[in-house]
Design a protein around this motif. Structure first.
Motif, short mmCIF file in Angstrom:
data_model
loop_
_atom_site.label_atom_id
_atom_site.label_comp_id
_atom_site.label_asym_id
_atom_site.label_seq_id
_atom_site.Cartn_x
_atom_site.Cartn_y
_atom_site.Cartn_z
N LEU A 158 0.75 -1.16 -0.22
CA LEU A 158 -0.02 -0.11 -0.01
C LEU A 158 0.82 1.22 0.15
N VAL A 159 0.52 2.40 -0.46
CA VAL A 159 1.19 3.60 -0.34
C VAL A 159 1.42 3.76 1.27
N ASP A 160 2.44 4.03 1.56
CA ASP A 160 2.90 4.14 2.91
C ASP A 160 2.13 5.60 3.62
N ASP A 161 0.98 5.65 3.87
CA ASP A 161 0.38 6.78 4.38
C ASP A 161 -0.83 6.18 5.31
N PRO A 162 -0.59 6.68 6.51
CA PRO A 162 -1.58 6.01 7.56
C PRO A 162 -3.19 6.42 7.19
N VAL A 163 -3.35 7.58 6.82
CA VAL A 163 -4.83 8.12 6.10
C VAL A 163 -5.13 7.04 5.08
N LEU A 164 -4.50 6.77 3.89
CA LEU A 164 -4.69 6.18 2.98
C LEU A 164 -5.08 4.54 3.43
N ILE A 165 -4.00 4.16 4.19
CA ILE A 165 -4.18 2.94 4.72
C ILE A 165 -5.41 2.36 5.42
N ALA A 166 -5.85 3.43 6.23
CA ALA A 166 -7.26 3.55 6.93
C ALA A 166 -8.32 3.60 6.05
N GLU A 167 -8.27 4.29 5.07
CA GLU A 167 -9.36 4.32 4.02
C GLU A 167 -9.56 2.96 3.20
N TYR A 168 -8.42 2.41 2.91
CA TYR A 168 -8.12 1.19 2.33
C TYR A 168 -8.96 0.02 3.00
N GLU A 169 -8.57 -0.02 4.41
CA GLU A 169 -9.09 -0.93 5.20
C GLU A 169 -10.66 -0.67 5.23
N LYS A 170 -11.03 0.47 5.48
CA LYS A 170 -12.40 0.72 5.58
C LYS A 170 -13.18 0.14 4.22
N ASN A 211 2.77 -1.44 5.69
CA ASN A 211 2.02 -1.10 4.48
C ASN A 211 2.18 -2.21 3.39
N ARG A 212 2.44 -3.59 3.81
CA ARG A 212 2.72 -4.81 2.97
C ARG A 212 1.25 -5.54 3.19
N LEU A 213 0.67 -6.06 2.09
CA LEU A 213 -0.45 -6.84 2.23
C LEU A 213 0.08 -8.17 1.89
N TYR A 214 -0.87 -9.24 2.54
CA TYR A 214 -0.68 -10.80 1.98
C TYR A 214 -2.16 -11.06 1.84
N MET A 215 -2.51 -11.88 0.70
CA MET A 215 -3.83 -12.26 0.33
C MET A 215 -3.49 -13.81 0.04
N ILE A 216 -4.54 -14.48 0.90
CA ILE A 216 -4.63 -15.92 0.63
C ILE A 216 -5.93 -16.20 0.09
N MET A 217 -6.07 -16.88 -1.05
CA MET A 217 -7.27 -17.12 -1.95
C MET A 217 -7.23 -18.52 -2.12
N GLU A 218 -8.49 -19.26 -1.63
CA GLU A 218 -8.68 -20.60 -1.86
C GLU A 218 -9.74 -20.89 -3.24
N THR A 219 -9.41 -21.91 -3.89
CA THR A 219 -10.08 -21.61 -5.18
C THR A 219 -11.11 -23.19 -5.49
N ASP A 220 -11.91 -23.40 -5.98
CA ASP A 220 -12.52 -24.49 -6.32
C ASP A 220 -11.80 -24.92 -7.84
N GLU A 221 -12.28 -26.15 -8.40
CA GLU A 221 -11.80 -26.79 -9.59
C GLU A 221 -12.18 -25.78 -10.82
N THR A 222 -12.95 -24.90 -10.67
CA THR A 222 -13.37 -24.17 -11.81
C THR A 222 -12.77 -22.77 -12.11
N PHE A 223 -11.82 -22.49 -11.05
CA PHE A 223 -11.05 -21.24 -11.41
C PHE A 223 -9.97 -21.52 -12.11
N SER A 224 -9.51 -20.17 -12.79
CA SER A 224 -8.40 -20.18 -13.75
C SER A 224 -7.97 -18.75 -13.49
#
Length: 108
Positions: A9-21, A49-62
């Protein structure tokens, strides 16, 4: 299948708070596009400001199908453009890359 991604994320506390909202209650059309693509679970974690996303998919995902669906959906494009105001590419990203797929190096 499980996939893990990273993005900054852009390293700005106001922008990070908006993103989380924005992520407290995801827009219904965005959630629908995620689920329709075969994504069954998704979590995003933040440290600094680093994000990690974990994504679980079924057999239809590509990845190709998801990219095509997103490109054809104006609401998803609007969301992605809005989120890009808060996000910044990782240093090793190629031009235009956002979330980068992480390599699994250990599993217990």
């Amino acid at each position: 299948m499980r996939y893990c991604f990273a993005l900054d994320l852009v390293d700005d506390p106001v922008l990070i708070a908006e993103y989380e909202k924005y992520h407290e209650k995801l827009r219904p059309e965005i959630e629908e596009s995620i689920r329709t693509a075969g994504i069954t679970e998704m979590e995003i974690y933040r440290i600094g400001n680093r994000l990690y996303m974990i994504m679980e998919t079924d057999e239809t995902f590509s990845f190709d199908k998801k990219a095509e669906m997103d490109a054809e959906n104006p609401k998803v494009q609007e969301w992605e453009n809005l989120m890009w105001t808060y996000q910044q590419a990782l240093p090793m990203a190629k031009p235009g890359e956002k979330w980068l797929l992480m390599k699994n190096i250990f599993k217990l």
